[in-house]
Scaffold this active site. Sequence first.
Site, PDB file in Angstrom:
ATOM      1  N   ASP A 192      48.232  45.451  49.132  1.00  0.00           N
ATOM      2  CA  ASP A 192      47.235  45.677  48.086  1.00  0.00           C
ATOM      3  C   ASP A 192      47.560  46.993  47.374  1.00  0.00           C
ATOM      4  O   ASP A 192      47.739  48.024  48.018  1.00  0.00           O
ATOM      5  CB  ASP A 192      45.833  45.733  48.705  1.00  0.00           C
ATOM      6  CG  ASP A 192      44.741  45.654  47.647  1.00  0.00           C
ATOM      7  OD1 ASP A 192      44.560  46.648  46.918  1.00  0.00           O
ATOM      8  OD2 ASP A 192      44.085  44.610  47.549  1.00  0.00           O
ATOM      9  N   ASN A 224      44.147  50.228  35.295  1.00  0.00           N
ATOM     10  CA  ASN A 224      43.697  49.426  34.155  1.00  0.00           C
ATOM     11  C   ASN A 224      42.724  50.204  33.272  1.00  0.00           C
ATOM     12  O   ASN A 224      42.807  50.167  32.039  1.00  0.00           O
ATOM     13  CB  ASN A 224      43.027  48.131  34.640  1.00  0.00           C
ATOM     14  CG  ASN A 224      44.033  47.051  34.999  1.00  0.00           C
ATOM     15  OD1 ASN A 224      45.139  47.027  34.472  1.00  0.00           O
ATOM     16  ND2 ASN A 224      43.645  46.159  35.902  1.00  0.00           N
ATOM     17  N   HIS A 245      44.950  47.169  30.282  1.00  0.00           N
ATOM     18  CA  HIS A 245      45.438  46.016  31.050  1.00  0.00           C
ATOM     19  C   HIS A 245      46.906  45.703  30.762  1.00  0.00           C
ATOM     20  O   HIS A 245      47.606  45.146  31.620  1.00  0.00           O
ATOM     21  CB  HIS A 245      44.571  44.788  30.751  1.00  0.00           C
ATOM     22  CG  HIS A 245      43.197  44.890  31.360  1.00  0.00           C
ATOM     23  ND1 HIS A 245      42.958  44.588  32.682  1.00  0.00           N
ATOM     24  CD2 HIS A 245      42.006  45.273  30.838  1.00  0.00           C
ATOM     25  CE1 HIS A 245      41.668  44.772  32.951  1.00  0.00           C
ATOM     26  NE2 HIS A 245      41.071  45.188  31.842  1.00  0.00           N
ATOM     27  N   ASP A 299      49.594  45.130  33.678  1.00  0.00           N
ATOM     28  CA  ASP A 299      50.506  43.988  33.821  1.00  0.00           C
ATOM     29  C   ASP A 299      51.928  44.458  34.097  1.00  0.00           C
ATOM     30  O   ASP A 299      52.650  43.865  34.918  1.00  0.00           O
ATOM     31  CB  ASP A 299      50.490  43.128  32.558  1.00  0.00           C
ATOM     32  CG  ASP A 299      49.192  42.354  32.387  1.00  0.00           C
ATOM     33  OD1 ASP A 299      48.404  42.298  33.358  1.00  0.00           O
ATOM     34  OD2 ASP A 299      48.958  41.808  31.282  1.00  0.00           O
ATOM     35  N   GLU A 301      45.483  42.340  42.416  1.00  0.00           N
ATOM     36  CA  GLU A 301      46.528  43.251  42.878  1.00  0.00           C
ATOM     37  C   GLU A 301      46.889  43.022  44.341  1.00  0.00           C
ATOM     38  O   GLU A 301      47.488  43.879  44.986  1.00  0.00           O
ATOM     39  CB  GLU A 301      46.074  44.703  42.681  1.00  0.00           C
ATOM     40  CG  GLU A 301      44.903  45.143  43.532  1.00  0.00           C
ATOM     41  CD  GLU A 301      43.547  44.866  42.892  1.00  0.00           C
ATOM     42  OE1 GLU A 301      42.578  45.584  43.214  1.00  0.00           O
ATOM     43  OE2 GLU A 301      43.445  43.935  42.069  1.00  0.00           O
TER      44      GLU A 301
END
Length: 346
Positions: A224, A232, A237, A241, A267
């Site tokens: 994680d 973000n 965002h 990505d 994630e």
Amino acid sequence: MLNDLSEVTQRLRRVCSQEVDVSGSYQAFLQDIIDEGRTTLAVSRVSVWLFDDHIQPRFLLNVANTDWSTKVEQMDCAKLSLEHYHTYFTALKSGESIAACDAETDPRTTEFADGYLKPYGITTMLDTVIFKNGVPHGIVCCEGTDGPRQWQSAEVSYAEMIADCCSRRILVSELWALQQQLSDLAFQDALTGLKNRRYLMDYAEREISRHMRAELPLSMVVVDIDHFKAINDTYGHEVGDVVLQAFAGCCKLVLRTEDCLCRLGGEEFVAMLPHTNADNAYHVAQRLREALSQQQIEYGSERIMITVSCGVAEVNLQLPFSQSLKLADHAVYQAKAQGRNCVVRS
């Protein structure tokens, strides 16, 4: 010479109906058809050529040939260009069969005289069009070396049947390839290119069965990304990505080819480690954590560093996979509770 098509037609239909592996090369799944054609028409060679583009073709590519072997995996396919054989291409694109009794003098094939016909002793050609959705897609070329030959209407009809048989096999092959693409998309995460949760569940079921039979250990690492929401929120965002894609690329470099890395969602990721016990999986997780913490992700002027929390669990082969996944997921929560950027073994 063919005067009665009934017997050879029935034989060709039976050959064409045989089950073949259309996932292989054109040569492999067209071999029986073109071999049957060469024998029945008593020609020296039968070959299959496909246009590079059936809308605006520029080349014909030789994809199967009775002179080749199905055991040959890769071959340098001959190529015919529209630029050099304009008359021949024009005749083929009309969809009509070319029955060149004397290939050297027939206006549709005389372009081949010096570069192909004479060097290989080819004297006669019978070329029939392979159609796809009613549009010429390629040809079946039957070549003879025993002098000029008056092609009979029955022979032309039979050669056209060969082309139709090839067309059906090629169509099945293309449908199979499309099905594989759709299957890959169904099991793939579009952003990272990794396998998705749906694939993981199918994969785990197969591997649990295989490892149980072989009495071998199977482990997993749930990974994680720490504080991903903050990335973000801070950078947007689009940058998030990029971070996920860079994460996936880094993990691939650390993991073995036989390991399976999937995106569970957001994630959170999981790496399945075949033939690996919990101790070795823990060391893999540490290598992943260290490699990721050292990676600097660049996006424009931004330089982003990430850390990860990892949970390790050896899969209990006697229980549903979901139980082992819960253990590894719980270990991730423990890693976060301990301050993140660490590995916890369940």
